[in-house]
Design a protein around this motif. Structure first.
Motif, PDB file in Angstrom:
ATOM      1  N   UNK A   1      -4.845  19.580  -4.897  1.00 32.94           N
ATOM      2  CA  UNK A   1      -6.074  19.483  -4.117  1.00 32.94           C
ATOM      3  C   UNK A   1      -7.259  20.107  -4.837  1.00 32.94           C
ATOM      4  N   UNK A   2      -7.079  21.332  -5.332  1.00 31.66           N
ATOM      5  CA  UNK A   2      -8.188  22.015  -5.999  1.00 31.66           C
ATOM      6  C   UNK A   2      -8.717  21.231  -7.175  1.00 31.66           C
ATOM      7  N   UNK A   3      -7.815  20.783  -8.045  1.00 33.14           N
ATOM      8  CA  UNK A   3      -8.227  20.009  -9.212  1.00 33.14           C
ATOM      9  C   UNK A   3      -8.875  18.696  -8.801  1.00 33.14           C
ATOM     10  N   UNK A   4      -8.283  18.023  -7.818  1.00 39.04           N
ATOM     11  CA  UNK A   4      -8.824  16.742  -7.388  1.00 39.04           C
ATOM     12  C   UNK A   4     -10.235  16.852  -6.854  1.00 39.04           C
ATOM     13  N   UNK A   5     -10.493  17.880  -6.038  1.00 38.48           N
ATOM     14  CA  UNK A   5     -11.826  18.066  -5.463  1.00 38.48           C
ATOM     15  C   UNK A   5     -12.838  18.428  -6.554  1.00 38.48           C
ATOM     16  N   UNK A   6     -12.460  19.320  -7.455  1.00 41.52           N
ATOM     17  CA  UNK A   6     -13.373  19.735  -8.524  1.00 41.52           C
ATOM     18  C   UNK A   6     -13.693  18.570  -9.451  1.00 41.52           C
ATOM     19  N   UNK A   7     -12.673  17.823  -9.845  1.00 41.08           N
ATOM     20  CA  UNK A   7     -12.902  16.683 -10.734  1.00 41.08           C
ATOM     21  C   UNK A   7     -13.742  15.602 -10.052  1.00 41.08           C
TER      22      UNK A   7
ATOM     23  N   UNK B   1       0.825  -1.202   0.000  1.00 44.22           N
ATOM     24  CA  UNK B   1       0.000   0.000   0.000  1.00 44.22           C
ATOM     25  C   UNK B   1       0.858   1.251   0.000  1.00 44.22           C
ATOM     26  N   UNK B   2       1.966   1.229   0.795  1.00 42.78           N
ATOM     27  CA  UNK B   2       2.821   2.412   0.821  1.00 42.78           C
ATOM     28  C   UNK B   2       3.466   2.675  -0.527  1.00 42.78           C
ATOM     29  N   UNK B   3       3.734   1.609  -1.277  1.00 42.67           N
ATOM     30  CA  UNK B   3       4.312   1.791  -2.606  1.00 42.67           C
ATOM     31  C   UNK B   3       3.325   2.505  -3.525  1.00 42.67           C
ATOM     32  N   UNK B   4       2.017   2.232  -3.330  1.00 41.91           N
ATOM     33  CA  UNK B   4       1.000   2.867  -4.163  1.00 41.91           C
ATOM     34  C   UNK B   4       0.675   4.267  -3.670  1.00 41.91           C
ATOM     35  N   UNK B   5       0.736   4.484  -2.364  1.00 41.39           N
ATOM     36  CA  UNK B   5       0.407   5.776  -1.781  1.00 41.39           C
ATOM     37  C   UNK B   5       1.602   6.302  -1.005  1.00 41.39           C
ATOM     38  N   UNK B   6       2.563   6.954  -1.700  1.00 35.50           N
ATOM     39  CA  UNK B   6       3.739   7.487  -1.024  1.00 35.50           C
ATOM     40  C   UNK B   6       3.327   8.455   0.078  1.00 35.50           C
ATOM     41  N   UNK B   7       4.170   8.591   1.099  1.00 36.49           N
ATOM     42  CA  UNK B   7       3.783   9.343   2.277  1.00 36.49           C
ATOM     43  C   UNK B   7       3.707  10.845   2.030  1.00 36.49           C
ATOM     44  N   UNK B   8       4.469  11.360   1.098  1.00 39.18           N
ATOM     45  CA  UNK B   8       4.460  12.802   0.900  1.00 39.18           C
ATOM     46  C   UNK B   8       3.151  13.236   0.224  1.00 39.18           C
TER      47      UNK B   8
ATOM     48  N   UNK C   1      -9.651  10.625   0.467  1.00 41.40           N
ATOM     49  CA  UNK C   1      -8.265  10.463   0.043  1.00 41.40           C
ATOM     50  C   UNK C   1      -7.694  11.777  -0.484  1.00 41.40           C
ATOM     51  N   UNK C   2      -8.518  12.536  -1.234  1.00 39.17           N
ATOM     52  CA  UNK C   2      -8.039  13.800  -1.792  1.00 39.17           C
ATOM     53  C   UNK C   2      -7.655  14.777  -0.686  1.00 39.17           C
ATOM     54  N   UNK C   3      -8.516  14.906   0.312  1.00 40.08           N
ATOM     55  CA  UNK C   3      -8.233  15.838   1.409  1.00 40.08           C
ATOM     56  C   UNK C   3      -7.011  15.395   2.209  1.00 40.08           C
ATOM     57  N   UNK C   4      -6.843  14.085   2.370  1.00 37.86           N
ATOM     58  CA  UNK C   4      -5.719  13.578   3.165  1.00 37.86           C
ATOM     59  C   UNK C   4      -4.409  13.554   2.394  1.00 37.86           C
TER      60      UNK C   4
END
Length: 202
Positions: A14-20, A1-8, A59-62
């Motif tokens: 954020x803006x684009x992710x929330x709007x999309x 899971x960490x390989x798929x979701x890097x910690x940084x 996930x987007x917010x986090x």
């Protein structure tokens, strides 16, 4: 899971992710409500869409942040305004012509083409080359919708096809942000103090 979701966090997305995610949810609901005649099918599709939307939102917010988002918008403000104005005018024209000629089954596909096309001019000023892929895939869904309309598909069928297809593409762009981010923006965010990014985010 960490390989798929890097910690940084994935900078500037954020803006684009929330709007999309939001507009993907709108498209999904439109498509889901056009599915079949069975209430159970529609209810299941709506529930699935809401679950996906909530998960992506969390996930987007986090995972994402909006570093450089304000500067990006200021740089692209003019293009953003005229692109969206053209999109609104295009959609209005499609609806008016479709209703006026009694060819409502063409409306969802042509609206999808208009929405997809409006992403192309936004890619460079926002520093988001991925918008070109989003645009191309949306246009592809619109073309498929046009083929379905030409073949005699009903409004509900074309609407379901375009609605669910567009949702999948918009949500997939958000997933890409969550998993990978945008390399150009992430690289710019990691530059030493005093370094500045160019107008295209490079």
């Amino acid at each position: 899971m960490r390989a798929l979701l890097p910690l940084r966090p994935q900078h500037g997305t954020l803006g684009s992710g929330v709007i999309l995610t939001f507009f993907g949810t709108v498209w999904w609901m439109v498509g889901a409500l056009a599915l079949g005649d069975g209430t159970a099918t529609r209810a299941a599709a709506v529930a699935t869409g809401l679950a996906i939307a909530v998960a992506l939102g969390v996930f987007a917010v986090r995972r994402l942040d909006n570093s450089g988002g304000r500067e990006s918008y200021e740089r692209a403000a003019s293009t953003f305004r005229w692109s969206n104005a053209a999109q609104a005018a295009g959609i209005a024209a499609v609806v008016a012509i479709g209703v006026g000629t009694g060819r409502q089954h063409w409306i969802p596909a042509l609206v999808t083409l208009v929405v997809g096309a409006h992403f192309y001019p936004l890619a460079r000023p926002f520093g988001r080359p991925e918008y070109r892929w989003t645009a191309t895939l949306l246009v592809g869904v619109g073309v498929i919708g046009c083929v379905a309309a030409l073949a005699g598909a009903q409004v509900s069928g074309v609407l379901a096809l375009c609605g669910l297809g567009c949702a999948a593409i918009l949500w997939s762009t958000t997933v890409w942000y969550i998993v990978c981010g945008t390399p150009g923006i992430a690289a710019a965010a990691g530059r030493p103090a005093g370094a500045t990014a160019g107008p295209d985010g490079a």
